[in-house]
Write an enzyme that holds these catalytic residues in place. Structure first.
Site, PDB file in Angstrom:
ATOM      1  N   ASP A 345      24.645 -15.672 -23.661  1.00 41.82           N
ATOM      2  CA  ASP A 345      23.487 -14.902 -24.098  1.00 41.82           C
ATOM      3  C   ASP A 345      22.754 -15.792 -25.100  1.00 41.82           C
ATOM      4  O   ASP A 345      23.356 -16.678 -25.702  1.00 41.82           O
ATOM      5  CB  ASP A 345      23.957 -13.604 -24.755  1.00 41.82           C
ATOM      6  CG  ASP A 345      22.828 -12.854 -25.428  1.00 41.82           C
ATOM      7  OD1 ASP A 345      21.810 -12.601 -24.760  1.00 41.82           O
ATOM      8  OD2 ASP A 345      22.963 -12.556 -26.626  1.00 41.82           O
ATOM      9  N   ASP A 540      26.936 -11.170 -27.834  1.00 43.50           N
ATOM     10  CA  ASP A 540      27.188 -10.511 -29.122  1.00 43.50           C
ATOM     11  C   ASP A 540      26.637  -9.098 -29.213  1.00 43.50           C
ATOM     12  O   ASP A 540      27.011  -8.342 -30.107  1.00 43.50           O
ATOM     13  CB  ASP A 540      26.568 -11.333 -30.257  1.00 43.50           C
ATOM     14  CG  ASP A 540      25.047 -11.223 -30.277  1.00 43.50           C
ATOM     15  OD1 ASP A 540      24.427 -11.392 -29.199  1.00 43.50           O
ATOM     16  OD2 ASP A 540      24.482 -10.959 -31.350  1.00 43.50           O
ATOM     17  N   ASP A 544      25.456  -6.525 -24.044  1.00 42.10           N
ATOM     18  CA  ASP A 544      26.283  -7.550 -23.395  1.00 42.10           C
ATOM     19  C   ASP A 544      27.633  -6.998 -22.950  1.00 42.10           C
ATOM     20  O   ASP A 544      28.372  -7.674 -22.231  1.00 42.10           O
ATOM     21  CB  ASP A 544      26.517  -8.731 -24.343  1.00 42.10           C
ATOM     22  CG  ASP A 544      25.245  -9.525 -24.625  1.00 42.10           C
ATOM     23  OD1 ASP A 544      24.400  -9.584 -23.720  1.00 42.10           O
ATOM     24  OD2 ASP A 544      25.103 -10.062 -25.738  1.00 42.10           O
TER      25      ASP A 544
END
Length: 646
Positions: A345, A540, A544
């Site tokens: 990410d 995080d 996600d």
């Protein structure tokens, strides 16, 4: 099957347990002394009566101090239906040695097996104790302010909302908010970071941190059992319950292996007898072939494998914990070594997640700049996203008071919808305006940077442009993964493609995908898995969590990461450093390398001595020393993982 204690009760009666270890010392010395004295008397003939029944009784007595615990373990196993275990092997070998008149060797089997067990147990205890000492740094007492006075109590007795005092050099006992000024903390116990961090008034400090410079006051925000450090300890302690494939295999292998070994030992004795019936020139000696069968039993004991493989994975988990990387099980240590694709990410993972407003563009006739900021801040105040926090901080710094927002609704992957001053306000990305049918300038699609757009009353009102920056070790993270043999590194983000591409170019990443909603990330991960890739996802945020759970190995940033991401992940990076992902891969590979070294060592040495024993070259002494020696070498090699991983 296990070469250590199976239960607390067995530890008290068997070869393990704290009390038994103290008693074991004199038992070993008695057996060693009687064995040595018996061998001297038997070989020198100083005492003529030391033979026959006298010698038998002497050596039986010599074997009892170390043999009784093993015999009790064997009997306990038989009572529970576990007939084929290492205690049974040693018991049969000892009884057989006494039967054929090899009394000293019968004592040696029990003596050296018990000594090996003691050394193995000590190595296991030391490894576990090192990990516990490393992590469990919570103070046993805490100074709390009650009734205007400072009293000392146990951390578990302190309630949420109470104020505690921690002196310079002291360790924070409970999670809380810093109440006065700013202070420097050593956070290495939690994160592995060697550089002290500075916290300011109102910021959260965690149990386990060390106060570096001055006395501080903290308001407790979590009870003792729910502190961050307790969560870390719980993760590590429960990690041993999730077994790696190698551990699960060796358990199944041991259950089959032991009865097979006993059967083969029986065949070593039986087959030559059958052959002697059909061969005139072959003279069968029962005692000689029984001796070879007993050697086979002793050397085939699988202790080296049964103990050292789980200890190897436990050592890897401990070594990673010391570096601020928490594996939730040995199975994930194993899985990370098979990963060939790492997907990151972007925001908060590769970037700092600390945004600053760089530009405000308001549409003339619809809103003034300060009005636009006030509307956006009013809505974003109810979000925990880093961009939302940056907008609210900017508004406060500019002295702009936001109106109250009501009826707030999150539209996943798009933004927020709310009522401000009675009118509908949309705050989010361009896709939010498209979804809600709000017209906007075509040029917005080409703006470089992170943008928050706003519409009020169905009319486009303007945007705020924010900037984020790469983490200091982001370049190191990508380079480290490539050096560790990772085939592909990718970036997935909900940001616009142009922003994601620009970040990827700076990192040397060729595969970068933007404009992705949470379901888009899931679809991309599924496509990678269908293509046969072994994927680790690093993220995080709360959004996600689905892809962390879907990936072969989910890795969460534990410092700034959301609770949902941390719970869904298999590995937690306490330092929020993406470069630790490459370290996690190296830890996994080093652990697996040591585990396989132990497997090859144990099987190789045992097979060689087995052949020597079958052909009558090796004696019981070689078998005993080979079994104990291989087990000790395997255990010491397993413990070594904590020293070689830096």
């Amino acid at each position: 099957m296990n070469c250590c204690c199976h239960s607390k009760e067995q530890g008290e009666a068997g070869c393990c347990g704290g009390k038994e270890k103290r008693i074991f010392s004199w038992r070993a010395w008695v057996s060693v002394g009687m064995l040595a004295a018996g061998m001297v008397l038997g070989h020198t003939g100083v005492v003529p009566l030391f033979q026959g029944t006298v010698a038998l009784v002497w050596y039986v007595l010599a074997s009892l101090p170390v043999g009784i615990p093993v015999l009790l373990e064997a009997w306990e196993g038989i009572r529970k239906g576990e007939v084929f275990n290492e205690f049974t092997l040693m018991s049969v070998a000892t009884v057989g040695a006494f039967y054929i008149g090899e009394y000293p060797e019968g004592v040696a089997v029990m003596l050296f097996y018990s000594i090996g067990e003691a050394f193995q147990e000590r190595a296991v205890d030391r490894a576990k104790r090192n990990i516990s000492d490393l992590l469990d740094v919570r103070p046993e007492a805490v100074e709390v302010v009650r009734g205007g006075a400072v009293v000392t109590v146990r951390p578990a007795e302190v309630g949420v909302g109470e104020k505690i005092v921690v002196k310079a050099g002291g360790r924070v006992p409970l999670d809380g908010k810093l109440l006065d000024g700013k202070a420097s903390f050593d956070t290495s116990a939690l994160t592995g970071e060697s550089v002290p961090r500075t916290f300011r008034q109102g910021e959260e400090v965690l149990a386990g941190m060390l106060v570096a410079d001055r006395e501080i006051h903290i308001e407790v925000i979590r009870p003792y059992e729910k502190s961050e450090l307790s969560r870390i300890l719980d993760m590590v302690q429960h990690a041993s319950e999730r077994k790696a494939p190698a551990e699960l295999f060796i358990r199944k292998f041991a259950r089959v292996y032991t009865p097979v070994v006993i059967g083969l030992a029986g065949l070593i004795v039986l087959v030559p007898w059958i052959l002697s019936l059909f061969s005139v020139g072959f003279v069968y000696d029962f005692d000689a072939w029984l001796y070879r069968g007993l050697i086979f039993l002793v050397i085939s004991c699988p202790c080296a494998l049964v103990v050292s493989i789980p200890l190897g994975f436990f050592g890897g988990i401990g070594a990673a914990s010391r570096l601020g990387i928490l594996f939730k099980g040995g199975n994930y240590l194993d899985a990370i070594t098979k990963v060939d694709t790492v997907v990151f990410d972007k925001t908060g993972t590769l970037t700092k997640g600390v945004f600053e407003v760089q530009e405000v563009q308001a549409v003339a006739g619809v809103a003034e700049e300060r009005e636009l900021v006030a509307w956006v801040a009013a809505v974003e105040r109810h979000s925990t996203h880093p961009i939302a926090k940056a907008v609210v901080h900017y508004a406060e710094a500019q002295g702009i008071e936001g109106a109250e927002a009501a009826e707030i609704r999150e539209i996943a992957g798009h933004g927020l919808q709310a009522k401000v001053q009675g009118e509908e306000v949309l705050v989010g990305n361009v896709k939010l305006l498209q979804k809600c049918g709000v017209a906007f300038p075509a040029g917005l699609q080409g703006v470089e940077g992170t943008m928050v757009v706003c519409a009020k009353g169905g009319e486009y009102a303007g945007y705020l442009l924010l900037a984020d920056s790469l983490k200091e070790d982001a370049l190191e993270a990508v380079a480290g993964l490539k050096a560790a043999g990772i085939r592909e590194v990718e970036i997935l983000s909900g940001d616009r493609q142009g922003i994601v591409t620009a970040f990827a170019r700076r990192l040397g990443v060729t595969a970068a995908y933007g404009d992705l909603l949470p379901e888009g990330k899931v679809a991309h991960l599924e496509a990678l898995k269908r293509a046969g890739r072994r994927v680790a996802f690093v993220g995080d945020g709360m959004n996600d969590a689905p892809v962390l759970a879907l990936s072969h190995v989910g890795i969460a940033m534990g410092g700034l990461g959301s609770d949902a991401a941390i719970e869904s992940a298999d590995v937690v990076i306490q330092t929020d450093q993406p470069s630790k992902v490459a370290v996690a891969v190296r830890v996994g590979k080093a652990t697996l390398r040591i585990v396989w070294q132990n497997v090859v060592l144990a099987i190789g040495v045992k097979f060689a001595v087995l052949l020597l024993g079958v052909f009558g070259v090796a004696t019981m002494w070689e078998a005993v020393f080979a079994d104990v020696g291989v087990a000790l070498l395997a255990v010491l090699n397993a413990v070594r993982v904590q020293r070689i991983i830096k």
